[in-house]
Design a protein around this motif. Structure first.
Motif, short mmCIF file in Angstrom:
data_model
loop_
_atom_site.label_atom_id
_atom_site.label_comp_id
_atom_site.label_asym_id
_atom_site.label_seq_id
_atom_site.Cartn_x
_atom_site.Cartn_y
_atom_site.Cartn_z
N ARG A 87 0.87 -1.29 -0.18
CA ARG A 87 -0.13 -0.03 0.01
C ARG A 87 0.97 1.19 0.03
N GLU A 88 1.91 1.12 0.68
CA GLU A 88 2.99 2.30 0.76
C GLU A 88 3.44 2.68 -0.70
N MET B 138 0.95 4.26 -2.79
CA MET B 138 0.73 5.52 -2.28
C MET B 138 2.05 6.48 -3.13
N GLY C 259 4.07 7.52 1.13
CA GLY C 259 4.48 6.38 0.89
C GLY C 259 5.97 5.96 1.00
N GLU D 166 -4.43 -4.85 0.17
CA GLU D 166 -3.50 -3.64 0.22
C GLU D 166 -3.81 -2.51 -0.83
N TYR E 147 -4.90 1.35 0.07
CA TYR E 147 -4.29 2.51 -0.77
C TYR E 147 -5.32 3.46 -1.22
N THR F 107 -7.22 5.66 1.24
CA THR F 107 -6.38 6.74 1.86
C THR F 107 -6.86 8.21 1.23
#
Lengths: 362, 326
Positions: A110-111, A114, A122, A321, A325, A328
């Motif tokens: 997910r980071e 981002m 991210g 994931e 994302y 967010t």
């Protein structure tokens, strides 16, 4: 010259491979870790996960849910070998597609999404806090790794800095500077050249007249090795060796991982413009997952059913994931100011207020 | 107490901070045994050893990049560019990484580093050794740009720059490295960053400058005083972020402003000060803002360089032009 002239220096570059493209062992001196079949299965599973993630990320970009994305199709063995051999307190300085290394070190998909999805958060990832984030200016990360290695050396910490760079990046000053200073100062630096054959549209042979990219470290006084980067066992053996000697104060090393970029450079690229379908087809025959699967199946350590079940698990994990994302929310407008300095100077604070006020206008 | 020059103040600040903070290291070309080509790092190798006083390979790219790496891993590197004209090889590392690492990682990593460089013209140096390139850096978010103009401010501002948690470009006006001595207590007392220093109070015109031009500007204020004109002199000292309040306060009082710098005029940092005066102080101004600067040319080789640099006479003439308007 008529008489023999003394030789000032000679060099050789070794090429390391354990598993051939068909997944057959070509050497009988299997390293200890490779006799642990369970560990190989786990690494193969991680490679598969990276591949599932990669396909999903491209699909997200194609449907407008992600910005430009740099895929890593075909690089999975090289990345998992790096990730699984480094210690947590070692420092990793990547370019921008080494997801297999980073997932293994704790970065969440997910980071990564981002980052490519246009959100700085991210890069404040769950991996080691001392690892560098994705580095777009080509090759500059190599000197961050060298500087990190120098910090470790000054503080007498048994840590190693690892950087990765592409075949194109090996032409850059920063890469060559990093090797040079690592040799001059005997720094614990491992530089992995991920030679995937292409720097966007420019082939590896147009980068340099050097026979190998590994030998670029020779001039700097580093140990150099070319490895089949699609062979997880060979890459792990090479990384183990490089990290061990660097950690024990024996200096830096260059590993050229020969692999192939099976994807476009990024989702903004169309590789059909500059390379033949036949070349890509041939490269698929050498790709890393196919041979590892064949090897594990030959050991009766992996089955088609397990593969199907694991892929389903990967998809489930990646989907979760992706949802995290997508859920967010964008940062508030003032977020663009808040990390410019440790403390915002007065004139920047005034601009921050201006931006907030503009957002609140009626 | 010993009287010291500006360059000795630099050395004194480096030695103090290295003694009191083991994470401070000095690196650059010839900074070790040779003590730097201007001797800014003289004696540091003997005091602190080769692990903390690091002679790098002769490569600005290396110095720029390993400084980022060192700082990101918790060291406080003070990198020396041998001359400001050689700093360009470090620009990508300074701009793309040092200046933005904190922002792009949301504060996870940062670069508490200082890049020192001898700066400016007027020492009859070879080509590429006389640049005034501060404006290249004042447009970069995340950087501080600091330019001391006296031994005391060199000491105090360098200490503050090393202690600052963000990257600082610290330009040292080499023309006045050894111009005069003053008492600088070696007490580890930093001076504040991000503020201008009012060096002389006045009521008729504000003279704003930085670096070596502080000398000519103070002399111009003396010359104006002889003619009964009271000039206030401001040393900007930290160009970025700019303490505009101090300048504005002065201009509220005088209504007139002359900006003096040796860099080229167009988009030089004087343009920023002039723009802020136009935005915030237009109704305080009695006369148009004047700029006394280098021309929009390359600083000439040294037979002509003094004709390029701002002079006392040029500053006095500009001040008088502002006073001709009422």
């Amino acid at each position: 010259m008529e008489k023999p002239v003394p030789i000032a220096a000679t060099f050789e570059i070794e090429y390391l491979q354990y598993l051939d493209a068909e997944g057959k062992l070509v050497r009988d001196d299997l390293p200890a870790f490779a006799r642990d079949t369970k560990q190989l299965v786990k690494l193969y599973q991680e490679m598969l996960m990276v591949r599932v993630f990669d396909a999903k990320a491209i699909a997200l970009q194609r449907t407008g849910k992600l910005g430009t994305y740099a895929p890593c199709l075909g690089h999975e063995a090289t990345y998992l070998a790096i990730g699984s051999t480094m210690q947590e307190d070692d420092c990793f300085a990547p370019s921008y597609r080494e997801y297999g290394v980073q997932f293994h070190r704790g970065v969440k998909p997910r980071e990564l999404l981002m980052y490519w999805g246009g959100d700085e958060r991210g890069s404040n990832f769950s991996g080691p806090a001392h690892d560098f984030a994705w580095c777009v200016p080509i090759g500059t990360q190599c000197l961050h790794a060298a500087g990190s290695a120098l910090a470790f050396k000054i503080r007498k910490e048994p840590r190693v800095a690892v950087c990765t760079i592409g075949d194109g990046g090996s032409s850059k000053a920063d890469f060559n500077s990093a090797l040079n200073v690592a040799g001059a100062m005997s720094l614990p630096l491992v530089a992995v050249i991920v030679n995937n054959g292409w720097a966007i549209s420019v082939p590896r042979d147009a980068q340099t007249g050097a026979r190998t990219l590994a030998q670029k470290g020779i001039a700097a006084g580093l140990e150099c090795l070319q490895v089949d980067g699609n062979d997880l066992i060979a890459m792990r053996a090479a990384m183990d060796h490089a990290l061990k000697r660097a950690r024990h104060g024996h200096g830096g090393m260059v590993i050229e991982a020969v692999t192939y970029r099976l994807s476009d450079h990024t989702t903004a690229d169309d590789a059909r413009r500059y390379r033949s379908e036949q070349e890509v087809k041939d490269a698929w025959a050498r790709e890393p997952l196919r041979r590892m699967k064949a090897y594990l199946m030959s050991l009766n350590a992996w089955t088609e059913d397990e593969e199907t079940a694991w892929k389903a698990q990967c998809t489930k994990y990646v989907d979760a994931e992706v949802n995290a994302y997508l859920e967010t929310k964008a940062q508030p407008v003032e977020a663009m100011f808040d990390y410019t300095y440790a403390e915002l100077p007065a004139d920047l604070l005034a601009q921050r207020e201006e931006a907030i006020a503009w957002e609140k206008r009626t | 107490m010993a009287q010291i020059t500006l360059i000795e103040a630099v050395t004194q600040a480096l030695a103090w901070e290295m003694k009191h903070d083991p994470s401070v290291v000095v690196l650059g070309e010839d900074v070790g045994v040779n003590g730097g080509v201007f001797r800014a790092t003289l004696g540091l190798l003997d005091k602190f050893g080769a692990e903390r006083v690091i002679d790098t390979p002769l490569d600005e790219t290396t110095i720029g990049g390993i400084t980022v790496g060192l700082a990101a891993q918790g060291m406080k590197p003070v990198a020396e560019a041998q001359f400001e004209g050689f700093i360009y090889g470090m620009l990508e590392q300074i701009i793309c990484h040092a200046a933005r690492l904190r922002n792009r990682t949301r504060g996870r990593m940062s670069v508490p580093a200082v890049w020192r460089a001898p700066w400016g013209g007027g020492i009859r140096a070879p080509e590429h050794h006389s640049e005034a390139n501060e404006a290249l850096f004042t447009n970069v978010p995340g950087l501080r740009v600091v330019l001391p103009s006296s031994p005391g401010r060199a000491y105090g501002l360098l200490l503050a720059s090393i202690r600052d948690p963000d990257p600082v470009i610290f330009f040292e006006p080499k023309r006045i490295y050894r111009q005069y001595k003053e008492e600088v207590p070696d007490d580890g007392e930093a001076l504040p960053l991000d503020v201008c220093f009012v060096l002389r109070d006045g009521s008729d015109v504000t003279l704003v400058t930085w670096g070596a031009q502080v000398k000519e500007t103070l002399e111009a204020a003396d010359a104006l005083a002889e003619e009964g004109i009271s000039a206030e002199v401001i040393d900007v000292a930290t160009l970025k972020p700019l303490d505009f309040d101090t300048i504005h306060e002065s201009v509220r009082k005088t209504g007139r402003c002359v900006i003096v710098h040796e860099a080229p005029r167009t988009a030089g940092f004087g343009a920023e000060i002039s723009a802020r005066l136009a935005e915030h102080a237009l109704y305080d101004l009695v006369a148009p803002v004047e700029r006394v600067t280098g021309y929009d040319t390359h600083i000439p080789l040294f037979r002509l360089e003094m004709k390029y640099l701002p002079s006392v006479e040029k500053i006095v003439a500009a001040a008088k032009r502002t006073l001709a308007v009422s």
